[in-house]
Design a protein around this motif. Structure first.
Motif, PDB file in Angstrom:
ATOM      1  N   SER A  23      62.454  67.849  12.574  1.00  0.00           N
ATOM      2  CA  SER A  23      62.013  68.861  13.531  1.00  0.00           C
ATOM      3  C   SER A  23      60.487  68.871  13.672  1.00  0.00           C
ATOM      4  N   LEU A  24      59.781  68.357  12.662  1.00  0.00           N
ATOM      5  CA  LEU A  24      58.335  68.122  12.793  1.00  0.00           C
ATOM      6  C   LEU A  24      58.042  66.739  12.228  1.00  0.00           C
ATOM      7  N   HIS A  25      57.446  65.879  13.027  1.00  0.00           N
ATOM      8  CA  HIS A  25      57.222  64.489  12.600  1.00  0.00           C
ATOM      9  C   HIS A  25      55.880  64.016  13.135  1.00  0.00           C
ATOM     10  N   LEU A  26      54.921  63.871  12.227  1.00  0.00           N
ATOM     11  CA  LEU A  26      53.578  63.420  12.586  1.00  0.00           C
ATOM     12  C   LEU A  26      53.315  62.046  11.976  1.00  0.00           C
ATOM     13  N   LEU A  27      52.323  61.349  12.522  1.00  0.00           N
ATOM     14  CA  LEU A  27      51.895  60.064  11.973  1.00  0.00           C
ATOM     15  C   LEU A  27      50.396  60.116  11.736  1.00  0.00           C
ATOM     16  N   ILE A  65      48.825  61.975  14.992  1.00  0.00           N
ATOM     17  CA  ILE A  65      49.573  62.120  16.249  1.00  0.00           C
ATOM     18  C   ILE A  65      50.988  62.644  15.989  1.00  0.00           C
ATOM     19  N   HIS A  66      51.612  63.111  17.049  1.00  0.00           N
ATOM     20  CA  HIS A  66      53.039  63.417  17.007  1.00  0.00           C
ATOM     21  C   HIS A  66      53.822  62.133  17.222  1.00  0.00           C
ATOM     22  N   ASP A  67      54.825  61.894  16.384  1.00  0.00           N
ATOM     23  CA  ASP A  67      55.723  60.768  16.599  1.00  0.00           C
ATOM     24  C   ASP A  67      56.462  60.989  17.929  1.00  0.00           C
ATOM     25  N   MET A  68      56.504  59.947  18.750  1.00  0.00           N
ATOM     26  CA  MET A  68      57.116  60.076  20.078  1.00  0.00           C
ATOM     27  C   MET A  68      58.638  60.190  20.006  1.00  0.00           C
ATOM     28  N   PHE A  69      59.215  59.705  18.922  1.00  0.00           N
ATOM     29  CA  PHE A  69      60.676  59.770  18.717  1.00  0.00           C
ATOM     30  C   PHE A  69      60.943  60.417  17.367  1.00  0.00           C
ATOM     31  N   PRO A  70      60.662  61.730  17.257  1.00  0.00           N
ATOM     32  CA  PRO A  70      60.664  62.396  15.944  1.00  0.00           C
ATOM     33  C   PRO A  70      62.038  62.347  15.272  1.00  0.00           C
ATOM     34  N   VAL A 105      51.139  56.393   8.375  1.00  0.00           N
ATOM     35  CA  VAL A 105      51.795  57.163   7.320  1.00  0.00           C
ATOM     36  C   VAL A 105      52.597  58.272   7.997  1.00  0.00           C
ATOM     37  N   HIS A 106      53.891  58.363   7.654  1.00  0.00           N
ATOM     38  CA  HIS A 106      54.743  59.420   8.197  1.00  0.00           C
ATOM     39  C   HIS A 106      54.492  60.728   7.453  1.00  0.00           C
ATOM     40  N   VAL A 107      54.378  61.808   8.200  1.00  0.00           N
ATOM     41  CA  VAL A 107      54.257  63.158   7.621  1.00  0.00           C
ATOM     42  C   VAL A 107      55.310  64.001   8.344  1.00  0.00           C
ATOM     43  N   LEU A 108      56.439  64.266   7.674  1.00  0.00           N
ATOM     44  CA  LEU A 108      57.532  64.934   8.393  1.00  0.00           C
ATOM     45  C   LEU A 108      58.223  65.992   7.539  1.00  0.00           C
TER      46      LEU A 108
END
Ligand code: 5GP
Ligand code: ZN
Length: 219
Positions: free
Chosen positions: A39-43, A31-36, A136-139
């Motif tokens: 500039s790109l922050h996925l979970l 998913i996209h993090d709701m409070f990134p 897991v954060h992927v940013l």
């Protein structure tokens, strides 16, 4: 409560639009993090019911599970890198050199390598997560976002409080197992890119992060 907010994505990923749920399969939801905080922050959310409420340090003691999470993380890192290339590739000096070489007549035998955007992504977990469901954060490395509003936001992604997935399994005596004792979130700010120190001056750090972001995407 608010700490359970990630559970809904695991339960019914198909009910969300693609700008929220990036993809889902039997074992994971991305998913996209709701409070990134970049500039790109996925979970990446594992769906395994026996693991989803377990602290990441404990969940990743299971070697088989850890291997699965690492494999899926690589998939999401690649996807995120592709997204960065689409967002910033046209600005990048390396991409411009590559395009110039491609359009030369005749084109050279060896094309310059495009930028390796996978290197510009970090993947890991917080030593003390705030949300209950395992994630897991992927940013992207930039830490450039309007949502990066608090001191602890920056340090939680820029000190050993952020534990890269590659570092698991952790040694028994790893200092990161005692994050409160180490005081990571209270440390002086250090720029992720140039290493410059900003003490406790958050506004100055934020200005500097904007400058670094502009240079980083053009590199
Ligand atoms: P943690 O500090 O627990 O490792 O990170 C939790 C992350 O979840 C934070 O980056 C936060 O912005 C994000 N988050 C919190 N609530 C929600 C939500 O309801 N939806 C989404 N997509 N992300 C959330
Ligand atoms: Zn810097």
């Amino acid at each position: 409560g608010v700490r359970d907010g990630l559970g809904a994505y695991i339960a019914k990923p198909e009910t969300y639009p693609p700008d929220v749920v990036v993809y889902h399969n039997d074992d994971f939801v991305a998913i996209h993090d709701m409070f990134p905080k970049s500039s790109l922050h996925l979970l990446l959310l594992p769906r395994d019911q026996t693991k989803t409420r377990v602290h990441p340090f404990d969940a990743f003691e299971d070697a088989e599970f850890l291997a699965k999470v690492k494999t899926e993380s690589r998939t999401l890192r690649k996807l995120a890198a592709g997204e960065l290339r689409r967002k910033y590739g046209k600005d990048s000096a390396q991409e411009q050199a590559r395009q110039a070489a491609l359009s030369a007549d005749p084109p050279p035998d060896k094309l310059p390598q495009g930028r390796d955007w996978e290197q510009e992504i970090v993947v890991g977990v917080h030593a003390v997560p705030s949300m209950n469901h395992l994630h897991v954060h992927v940013l992207s490395v930039d830490r450039y976002s309007e949502r990066l509003k608090h001191r602890k936001h920056y340090n939680s992604f820029s000190t050993p409080f952020f534990v890269p997935i590659e570092d698991f399994p952790l040694a028994e005596d790893d200092a990161r197992r005692n994050p409160a004792k180490e005081g990571y979130l209270k440390r002086d700010f250090t720029c992720w890119r140039c290493g410059k120190g900003f003490g406790n001056r958050f506004a100055e750090l934020k200005q500097h992060l904007e400058q670094e972001f502009k240079e980083w995407k053009k590199l």
